[in-house]
Design a protein around this motif. Structure first.
Motif, PDB file in Angstrom:
ATOM      1  N   GLU A 152      -5.414  -3.826   8.134  1.00  0.00           N
ATOM      2  CA  GLU A 152      -6.745  -4.389   7.890  1.00  0.00           C
ATOM      3  C   GLU A 152      -6.662  -5.575   6.941  1.00  0.00           C
ATOM      4  O   GLU A 152      -7.308  -6.616   7.149  1.00  0.00           O
ATOM      5  CB  GLU A 152      -7.669  -3.317   7.313  1.00  0.00           C
ATOM      6  N   ASP A 153      -5.877  -5.428   5.890  1.00  0.00           N
ATOM      7  CA  ASP A 153      -5.667  -6.512   4.929  1.00  0.00           C
ATOM      8  C   ASP A 153      -5.093  -7.741   5.643  1.00  0.00           C
ATOM      9  O   ASP A 153      -5.527  -8.882   5.426  1.00  0.00           O
ATOM     10  CB  ASP A 153      -4.698  -6.038   3.835  1.00  0.00           C
ATOM     11  N   TYR A 180     -11.425   0.702   5.452  1.00  0.00           N
ATOM     12  CA  TYR A 180     -10.955   2.007   5.891  1.00  0.00           C
ATOM     13  C   TYR A 180     -10.562   2.882   4.701  1.00  0.00           C
ATOM     14  O   TYR A 180     -10.848   4.083   4.693  1.00  0.00           O
ATOM     15  CB  TYR A 180      -9.761   1.871   6.842  1.00  0.00           C
ATOM     16  N   GLY A 181      -9.950   2.291   3.702  1.00  0.00           N
ATOM     17  CA  GLY A 181      -9.597   3.058   2.512  1.00  0.00           C
ATOM     18  C   GLY A 181     -10.817   3.628   1.825  1.00  0.00           C
ATOM     19  O   GLY A 181     -10.835   4.800   1.406  1.00  0.00           O
ATOM     20  N   TYR A 226       0.862  -1.176   0.000  1.00  0.00           N
ATOM     21  CA  TYR A 226       0.000   0.000   0.000  1.00  0.00           C
ATOM     22  C   TYR A 226       0.901   1.229   0.000  1.00  0.00           C
ATOM     23  O   TYR A 226       1.531   1.546   1.007  1.00  0.00           O
ATOM     24  CB  TYR A 226      -0.927  -0.014   1.224  1.00  0.00           C
ATOM     25  N   GLU A 251      -4.496   0.463   6.229  1.00  0.00           N
ATOM     26  CA  GLU A 251      -4.977  -0.432   5.172  1.00  0.00           C
ATOM     27  C   GLU A 251      -4.220  -1.754   5.177  1.00  0.00           C
ATOM     28  O   GLU A 251      -4.813  -2.832   5.024  1.00  0.00           O
ATOM     29  CB  GLU A 251      -4.852   0.248   3.817  1.00  0.00           C
ATOM     30  N   SER A 278      -2.714   4.287  -1.828  1.00  0.00           N
ATOM     31  CA  SER A 278      -3.534   4.388  -0.614  1.00  0.00           C
ATOM     32  C   SER A 278      -3.894   5.841  -0.321  1.00  0.00           C
ATOM     33  O   SER A 278      -3.035   6.721  -0.403  1.00  0.00           O
ATOM     34  CB  SER A 278      -2.752   3.799   0.569  1.00  0.00           C
ATOM     35  N   PRO A 279      -5.173   6.133  -0.015  1.00  0.00           N
ATOM     36  CA  PRO A 279      -6.264   5.214   0.286  1.00  0.00           C
ATOM     37  C   PRO A 279      -6.781   4.509  -0.974  1.00  0.00           C
ATOM     38  O   PRO A 279      -6.803   5.090  -2.061  1.00  0.00           O
ATOM     39  CB  PRO A 279      -7.331   6.119   0.897  1.00  0.00           C
ATOM     40  N   SER A 280      -7.211   3.262  -0.790  1.00  0.00           N
ATOM     41  CA  SER A 280      -7.655   2.435  -1.905  1.00  0.00           C
ATOM     42  C   SER A 280      -9.095   1.980  -1.708  1.00  0.00           C
ATOM     43  O   SER A 280      -9.719   2.261  -0.676  1.00  0.00           O
ATOM     44  CB  SER A 280      -6.747   1.202  -2.013  1.00  0.00           C
ATOM     45  N   THR A 307      -9.878  -1.849   0.956  1.00  0.00           N
ATOM     46  CA  THR A 307     -10.148  -2.028   2.383  1.00  0.00           C
ATOM     47  C   THR A 307     -11.313  -1.146   2.809  1.00  0.00           C
ATOM     48  O   THR A 307     -11.621  -0.134   2.174  1.00  0.00           O
ATOM     49  CB  THR A 307      -8.916  -1.646   3.234  1.00  0.00           C
TER      50      THR A 307
END
Length: 297
Positions: A74-75, A50-51, A17, A71, A43-45, A48
């Motif tokens: 979380e992944d 959150y992204g 990320y 991110e 990122s942000p993507s 996820t």
């Protein structure tokens, strides 16, 4: 890129990320990582939760290292076969990087010299610690001064608060006692992407608090001009991050010259700028701006 190469050697899948603004500014860094076989995501993507949340709130968000960490974490927690790796801030990283300082001490021993100043740029803090910590642990260098150079765009050490804070933006990490601008702080889009982190390694923060390390902040135009001078003098184009240390070196060297004092200055050239030519192009074109952060006085 080191993670991408290491994964290639061990036949592992690398998922990286990369902070969006760095993804855009340092496109060939991404190409290098893809050459090693890594998958790169700005990122942000959208990959996820959150992204997606960050992008919904601000579609053009430039990203931060804190968001990228969120991110990646979380992944990791959502996939049993995934391990997370981080290249700064934490103690084990500082330990690995200390080979830099150990080798530098050996070089000084070979010429019977002692440095008056040890200087490095600081984002999370690993390259600075790698150079400085072996010197700080050796009583022979108790009179050496240690200088941490950071950007005015992300002045964690010079204008941050020394308190407990999350290492990432989503609040997934344990809290760390460090100098911080706040986990939700978004720095301006400076080219020194590696220094766009809201906090600093807890061990470096503690040493700053104790007065063992002195921090200075520099704006990116002065920093890149220092990088140009270094390139003309040494034939090496430094990364914008490393050029912060070079700016500090130049300032101290000029002070020494004015005072007619001889000082031995050591700094860490932590990276080349071959993937950062856009920064130097913007400098020469006169288009650099926006390195004053909002909400920081």
């Amino acid at each position: 890129s080191a993670v991408a190469l290491a994964c290639a050697y061990f036949d592992l899948e690398a998922m990286i990320y990369m902070v969006r603004i760095s993804y855009e500014q340092k496109q060939y860094r991404g190409t290098l990582m893809r050459t090693y076989g890594a998958k790169i995501v700005p990122s942000p993507s959208d990959l996820t939760e959150y992204g997606r949340k960050v992008k919904k709130e601000k579609p053009d968000h430039p990203g931060t290292l804190g968001i990228a960490i969120s991110e990646a974490l979380e992944d990791t927690v959502n996939h049993e076969n995934t391990k997370y790796t981080l290249g700064s801030v934490l103690n084990f990283v500082m330990l690995h990087q200390s080979v830099i300082g150990q080798e530098t001490i050996a070089q000084f021993d070979s010429i019977d010299e002692t440095p008056d100043y040890i200087i490095g740029c600081v984002g999370g803090g690993s390259n600075f610690a790698g150079l400085a910590y072996p010197f700080m642990a050796d009583d022979r260098f108790r009179d050496t001064k240690f200088i941490a150079a950071e950007p005015t765009a992300c002045p964690s050490l010079t204008k941050g608060e020394y308190r407990y804070d999350f290492g990432d933006t989503a609040g997934l990490t344990p809290k760390l006692k460090m100098y911080t601008l706040g986990a939700d702080f978004t720095p301006p889009k400076i080219h020194a992407g590696g220094l766009r982190y809201h906090g600093v390694a807890p061990s470096i923060s503690a040493l700053v608090e104790e007065g063992r390390i002195t921090p200075y902040a520099f704006n990116q135009i002065d920093v890149l001009n220092a990088g140009v001078l270094f390139a003309k003098s040494e034939g090496i184009v430094p990364a914008p991050e490393s050029a912060h240390a070079i700016k500090a070196v130049i300032d101290i060297a000029l002070e020494s010259k004015k005072a007619k004092e001889s000082r031995t200055i050591v700094f860490n050239l932590s990276g080349h700028g071959h993937f950062d030519m856009l920064a130097y192009s913007d400098l020469m074109d006169g288009t650099l701006n926006g390195d004053v952060p909002e909400g920081i006085s």
